[in-house]
Design a protein around this motif. Structure first.
Motif, PDB file in Angstrom:
ATOM      1  N   MET A  34     -13.046 -34.322  -5.196  1.00  0.00           N
ATOM      2  CA  MET A  34     -13.777 -33.149  -4.713  1.00  0.00           C
ATOM      3  C   MET A  34     -14.761 -32.755  -5.806  1.00  0.00           C
ATOM      4  SD  MET A  34     -10.842 -30.956  -2.713  1.00  0.00           S
ATOM      5  CE  MET A  34     -12.002 -30.168  -1.574  1.00  0.00           C
ATOM      6  N   ALA A  35     -15.927 -32.337  -5.392  1.00  0.00           N
ATOM      7  CA  ALA A  35     -16.977 -32.109  -6.389  1.00  0.00           C
ATOM      8  C   ALA A  35     -17.913 -30.997  -5.954  1.00  0.00           C
ATOM      9  CB  ALA A  35     -17.773 -33.396  -6.609  1.00  0.00           C
ATOM     10  N   TRP A  36     -18.671 -30.531  -6.929  1.00  0.00           N
ATOM     11  CA  TRP A  36     -19.750 -29.579  -6.685  1.00  0.00           C
ATOM     12  C   TRP A  36     -21.065 -30.207  -7.140  1.00  0.00           C
ATOM     13  CZ3 TRP A  36     -19.195 -25.172  -4.002  1.00  0.00           C
ATOM     14  CH2 TRP A  36     -17.903 -24.659  -3.838  1.00  0.00           C
ATOM     15  N   TYR A  37     -22.054 -30.054  -6.306  1.00  0.00           N
ATOM     16  CA  TYR A  37     -23.413 -30.457  -6.618  1.00  0.00           C
ATOM     17  C   TYR A  37     -24.298 -29.214  -6.518  1.00  0.00           C
ATOM     18  CZ  TYR A  37     -22.246 -35.427  -6.064  1.00  0.00           C
ATOM     19  OH  TYR A  37     -21.709 -36.689  -6.213  1.00  0.00           O
ATOM     20  N   ARG A  38     -25.491 -29.331  -7.070  1.00  0.00           N
ATOM     21  CA  ARG A  38     -26.466 -28.265  -6.882  1.00  0.00           C
ATOM     22  C   ARG A  38     -27.837 -28.869  -6.648  1.00  0.00           C
ATOM     23  NH1 ARG A  38     -26.376 -25.433 -12.905  1.00  0.00           N
ATOM     24  NH2 ARG A  38     -27.276 -27.194 -14.088  1.00  0.00           N
ATOM     25  N   GLN A  39     -28.660 -28.086  -6.013  1.00  0.00           N
ATOM     26  CA  GLN A  39     -30.004 -28.558  -5.693  1.00  0.00           C
ATOM     27  C   GLN A  39     -31.013 -27.477  -6.024  1.00  0.00           C
ATOM     28  OE1 GLN A  39     -30.466 -29.860  -1.605  1.00  0.00           O
ATOM     29  NE2 GLN A  39     -32.156 -31.207  -2.171  1.00  0.00           N
ATOM     30  N   PHE A  40     -31.973 -27.843  -6.868  1.00  0.00           N
ATOM     31  CA  PHE A  40     -33.084 -26.962  -7.198  1.00  0.00           C
ATOM     32  C   PHE A  40     -34.203 -27.220  -6.202  1.00  0.00           C
ATOM     33  CE2 PHE A  40     -31.022 -25.670 -10.942  1.00  0.00           C
ATOM     34  CZ  PHE A  40     -30.525 -26.787 -11.595  1.00  0.00           C
ATOM     35  N   PRO A  41     -35.063 -26.226  -5.964  1.00  0.00           N
ATOM     36  CA  PRO A  41     -36.155 -26.417  -5.001  1.00  0.00           C
ATOM     37  C   PRO A  41     -36.995 -27.644  -5.332  1.00  0.00           C
ATOM     38  CG  PRO A  41     -35.973 -24.115  -5.609  1.00  0.00           C
ATOM     39  CD  PRO A  41     -35.026 -24.857  -6.511  1.00  0.00           C
ATOM     40  N   GLY A  42     -37.168 -28.488  -4.337  1.00  0.00           N
ATOM     41  CA  GLY A  42     -37.993 -29.670  -4.516  1.00  0.00           C
ATOM     42  C   GLY A  42     -37.347 -30.803  -5.274  1.00  0.00           C
ATOM     43  N   LYS A  43     -36.059 -30.655  -5.597  1.00  0.00           N
ATOM     44  CA  LYS A  43     -35.364 -31.680  -6.375  1.00  0.00           C
ATOM     45  C   LYS A  43     -34.214 -32.252  -5.561  1.00  0.00           C
ATOM     46  CE  LYS A  43     -37.728 -30.860 -10.167  1.00  0.00           C
ATOM     47  NZ  LYS A  43     -38.638 -31.881 -10.777  1.00  0.00           N
ATOM     48  N   GLN A  44     -33.702 -33.387  -6.016  1.00  0.00           N
ATOM     49  CA  GLN A  44     -32.523 -33.971  -5.384  1.00  0.00           C
ATOM     50  C   GLN A  44     -31.259 -33.262  -5.872  1.00  0.00           C
ATOM     51  OE1 GLN A  44     -32.700 -38.211  -6.256  1.00  0.00           O
ATOM     52  NE2 GLN A  44     -33.596 -38.608  -4.249  1.00  0.00           N
ATOM     53  N   ARG A  45     -30.228 -33.378  -5.084  1.00  0.00           N
ATOM     54  CA  ARG A  45     -28.956 -32.816  -5.510  1.00  0.00           C
ATOM     55  C   ARG A  45     -28.454 -33.530  -6.749  1.00  0.00           C
ATOM     56  NH1 ARG A  45     -25.696 -32.015   0.275  1.00  0.00           N
ATOM     57  NH2 ARG A  45     -27.408 -30.860   1.257  1.00  0.00           N
ATOM     58  N   GLU A  46     -27.849 -32.741  -7.631  1.00  0.00           N
ATOM     59  CA  GLU A  46     -27.292 -33.320  -8.839  1.00  0.00           C
ATOM     60  C   GLU A  46     -25.844 -32.899  -8.994  1.00  0.00           C
ATOM     61  OE1 GLU A  46     -29.927 -31.610 -11.840  1.00  0.00           O
ATOM     62  OE2 GLU A  46     -28.378 -30.111 -12.309  1.00  0.00           O
ATOM     63  N   LEU A  47     -25.068 -33.767  -9.586  1.00  0.00           N
ATOM     64  CA  LEU A  47     -23.662 -33.477  -9.793  1.00  0.00           C
ATOM     65  C   LEU A  47     -23.499 -32.382 -10.831  1.00  0.00           C
ATOM     66  CD1 LEU A  47     -20.652 -34.252  -9.266  1.00  0.00           C
ATOM     67  CD2 LEU A  47     -20.872 -35.782 -11.257  1.00  0.00           C
ATOM     68  N   VAL A  48     -22.666 -31.403 -10.507  1.00  0.00           N
ATOM     69  CA  VAL A  48     -22.319 -30.351 -11.449  1.00  0.00           C
ATOM     70  C   VAL A  48     -20.963 -30.650 -12.075  1.00  0.00           C
ATOM     71  CG1 VAL A  48     -21.815 -27.899 -11.734  1.00  0.00           C
ATOM     72  CG2 VAL A  48     -23.643 -28.631 -10.178  1.00  0.00           C
ATOM     73  N   ALA A  49     -19.970 -30.889 -11.207  1.00  0.00           N
ATOM     74  CA  ALA A  49     -18.624 -31.166 -11.690  1.00  0.00           C
ATOM     75  C   ALA A  49     -17.841 -31.865 -10.588  1.00  0.00           C
ATOM     76  CB  ALA A  49     -17.910 -29.884 -12.103  1.00  0.00           C
ATOM     77  N   ALA A  50     -16.900 -32.714 -10.994  1.00  0.00           N
ATOM     78  CA  ALA A  50     -16.053 -33.419 -10.041  1.00  0.00           C
ATOM     79  C   ALA A  50     -14.636 -33.471 -10.572  1.00  0.00           C
ATOM     80  CB  ALA A  50     -16.571 -34.830  -9.797  1.00  0.00           C
ATOM     81  N   ARG A  51     -13.695 -33.509  -9.656  1.00  0.00           N
ATOM     82  CA  ARG A  51     -12.288 -33.605 -10.043  1.00  0.00           C
ATOM     83  C   ARG A  51     -11.577 -34.529  -9.070  1.00  0.00           C
ATOM     84  NH1 ARG A  51      -9.070 -29.925 -13.249  1.00  0.00           N
ATOM     85  NH2 ARG A  51      -6.841 -30.375 -12.956  1.00  0.00           N
ATOM     86  N   THR A  52     -10.898 -35.526  -9.629  1.00  0.00           N
ATOM     87  CA  THR A  52     -10.153 -36.463  -8.791  1.00  0.00           C
ATOM     88  C   THR A  52      -8.811 -35.855  -8.383  1.00  0.00           C
ATOM     89  OG1 THR A  52      -8.977 -37.508 -10.618  1.00  0.00           O
ATOM     90  CG2 THR A  52     -11.188 -38.357 -10.091  1.00  0.00           C
ATOM     91  N   SER A  53      -8.156 -36.508  -7.465  1.00  0.00           N
ATOM     92  CA  SER A  53      -6.842 -36.035  -7.037  1.00  0.00           C
ATOM     93  C   SER A  53      -5.837 -36.103  -8.178  1.00  0.00           C
ATOM     94  CB  SER A  53      -6.346 -36.857  -5.846  1.00  0.00           C
ATOM     95  OG  SER A  53      -6.300 -38.226  -6.186  1.00  0.00           O
TER      96      SER A  53
END
Length: 121
Positions: A34-53
């Motif tokens: 499970m993970a969180w991504y973020r997207q800035f205007p005009g940019k692609q989504r980028e990984l913020v943080a992820a955590r495995t099971s």
């Protein structure tokens, strides 16, 4: 049908904190990363943080030491605690989950609807 429902975004002053939540609903055999991504205007989504099971985590360099990802595996829910927020953290944050619906099935990924985080200076 698996749905990811996010909550917790909003407006906060620089230096403040927010906690995002993302709950997966549906008939899931196993929840993997499970993970969180973020997207800035005009940019692609980028990984913020992820955590495995299994509890392994991965953070973007820009948030290390400020953000913490955690999970409640029993509830298929992932959280993102964001501290010491900066104006440059302003973005739409998306939850992502990788899971299997059956033991023999392929891994599926889904996205949440996104939640706006705005940090004022």
């Amino acid at each position: 049908q698996v749905q990811l429902v996010e909550s917790g975004g909003g407006l906060v002053q620089a230096g403040g904190s927010l906690r995002l939540s993302c709950a997966a609903s549906g008939s899931i055999f196993s929840m993997n990363t499970m993970a969180w991504y973020r997207q800035f205007p005009g940019k692609q989504r980028e990984l913020v943080a992820a955590r495995t099971s299994g509890g392994n985590t991965n953070y973007a360099d820009s948030v290390k030491g400020r953000f913490t990802i955690s999970r409640d595996n029993a509830k298929n829910t992932v959280y993102l605690q964001m501290n010491s927020l900066k104006p440059e953290d302003t973005a739409v944050y998306y939850c992502n989950a990788a899971y299997r619906l059956r033991w023999y099935g392929e891994e599926i990924t889904s996205w949440g609807q996104g939640t706006q985080v705005t940090v004022s200076s």
